[in-house]
Design an enzyme around this catalytic site. Sequence first.
Site, PDB file in Angstrom:
ATOM      1  NE  ARG A  53      10.329  12.696  27.010  1.00 37.93           N
ATOM      2  CZ  ARG A  53      10.572  11.921  25.947  1.00 37.93           C
ATOM      3  NH1 ARG A  53       9.656  11.072  25.520  1.00 37.93           N
ATOM      4  NH2 ARG A  53      11.720  11.963  25.316  1.00 37.93           N
ATOM      5  CE1 TYR A 106     -12.163  21.614  35.709  1.00 43.60           C
ATOM      6  CE2 TYR A 106     -10.883  20.388  34.092  1.00 43.60           C
ATOM      7  CZ  TYR A 106     -11.014  21.451  34.955  1.00 43.60           C
ATOM      8  OH  TYR A 106     -10.001  22.359  35.069  1.00 43.60           O
ATOM      9  CG  ASP A 178     -12.906  13.066  36.149  1.00 41.79           C
ATOM     10  OD1 ASP A 178     -12.730  12.845  37.359  1.00 41.79           O
ATOM     11  OD2 ASP A 178     -12.464  14.081  35.573  1.00 41.79           O
ATOM     12  CE  LYS A 203      -9.279  20.029  41.318  1.00 41.67           C
ATOM     13  NZ  LYS A 203      -8.783  19.614  40.050  1.00 41.67           N
TER      14      LYS A 203
HETATM   15  N1  PLP Z   1     -11.581  16.371  36.464  1.00 37.05           N
HETATM   16  C1  PLP Z   1     -12.281  17.063  37.364  1.00 37.05           C
HETATM   17  C2  PLP Z   1     -13.596  16.526  37.857  1.00 37.05           C
HETATM   18  C3  PLP Z   1     -11.785  18.282  37.859  1.00 37.05           C
HETATM   19  O1  PLP Z   1     -12.498  18.968  38.758  1.00 37.05           O
HETATM   20  C4  PLP Z   1     -10.539  18.760  37.364  1.00 37.05           C
HETATM   21  C5  PLP Z   1      -9.969  20.044  37.823  1.00 37.05           C
HETATM   22  O2  PLP Z   1     -10.610  20.864  38.427  1.00 37.05           O
HETATM   23  C6  PLP Z   1      -9.854  18.005  36.408  1.00 37.05           C
HETATM   24  C7  PLP Z   1     -10.388  16.805  35.990  1.00 37.05           C
HETATM   25  C8  PLP Z   1      -8.531  18.464  35.841  1.00 37.05           C
HETATM   26  O3  PLP Z   1      -7.516  18.199  36.752  1.00 37.05           O
HETATM   27  P1  PLP Z   1      -6.149  19.062  36.867  1.00 37.05           P
HETATM   28  O4  PLP Z   1      -6.549  20.434  37.293  1.00 37.05           O
HETATM   29  O5  PLP Z   1      -5.359  18.308  37.879  1.00 37.05           O
HETATM   30  O6  PLP Z   1      -5.529  19.054  35.515  1.00 37.05           O
END
Ligand code: PLP
Length: 386
Positions: A53, A106, A178, A203
């Site tokens: 961890r 998101y 992000d 992704k």
């Molecule tokens: N940021 C974006 C732009 C996303 O599209 C997503 C998920 O769809 C996330 C963060 C969250 O990621 P995770 O699903 O791996 O927790």
Amino acid sequence: MDLRTICAQGGRAHDVSGEPLTPPIVAASTFAFRDQRAVEEYYEEGRGWLYSRYENPTVREVETFLARLEGGEAAALFGSGMAAISTTLLALLSSGGRVAAQVGLYGGTAGLLRDTLSRLGVELVWLDPGEIAGVRPERIAGCRLLYLESPVNPTLRIVDLRAASRVAREAGAITVVDSTFATPVFQRPLELGCDLVVHSATKYLGGHCDLTAGAVIGSRDLVERIARQRRALGGVADPFAAFLLHRGLKTLPVRMEAHARGAAVVARALGEHPRVTRVHWPGFPDHPDHELASRQMSGYGGMVSFEVEGGASAAECVHDRLRLFVKAASLGGTESLVSLPARMSHRHMPREERERAGVTDSLVRLSVGLEAPEDLVTDLERALRG
Ligand code: PLP
């Protein structure tokens, strides 16, 4: 060094003679010490390993790889994108602090800010997409953090990261972006002045829809602070997922170029279709942020959204009639995916907020995979004939 070289060589900067070419999966939850002196060396000098961890050799390999890809001093890997984002925000914000965030983030991130962080006493300032390009210093006065996302999901608007992070710095705020949709192949936020870049590695970075992971990359100081918070919250990456991510990263540049080529073919075909009323793809000269995208990014990415004549029911019909595009959440894998954001990723967002973010009921989102683009166009044309 070119990103293609870094990726093909597995992100390693050292001579690998005598070592396994790919990182071994270290599944151990705990590590044996020789004696108490070795324990002291761990605590005093950071030598060795204690507990998974805290840190793990397979996870560490991927962190080094990601730091190189984004041009950061350090990276921390997590069990999901949301674990990376929530741990980052909880490490940097406290009750009574203010955070400025763009509208249209998101859904998971927007919910975290709106529900969890505001419950903990963090004050929110929402910035409209039009405001981000020229953030006025007084709008973010007193903010500890500016949270951005570019390209924006699913409208593919682009945020001027250089301009926004400059204003934030002057206001004493840390800029977190992000960059999941762009990946370091097409956008390097740290070079544009941002302090931290976060990814859903689930992704494109993983690239095969077979793992869940997240990452934050930036200066050693900030990343260590976030990694300490990760120990407390426990959202660590699993070593097997880290291994898969390492494998995926090796082909990231090749995959991203192919995703972007396919998306360009699909976007142009949709742009000429009489039943399509609007295509959202930053590569079009009439996209509202085309000039900015061309300056800030080295490619337009693999995502395309479009609106169909006939509103929500027509969008549903096209969605259901597609055969090659898999109807699924997520993005960035080899298979092309389709979804209706208003009824999936943005389903729980209040209607008013959704409309403010430009997510209409007739919007269809495509993650263009690695199939032959002509086959994808044929599939779309057939579905649009329905
Ligand atoms: N940021 C974006 C732009 C996303 O599209 C997503 C998920 O769809 C996330 C963060 C969250 O990621 P995770 O699903 O791996 O927790």
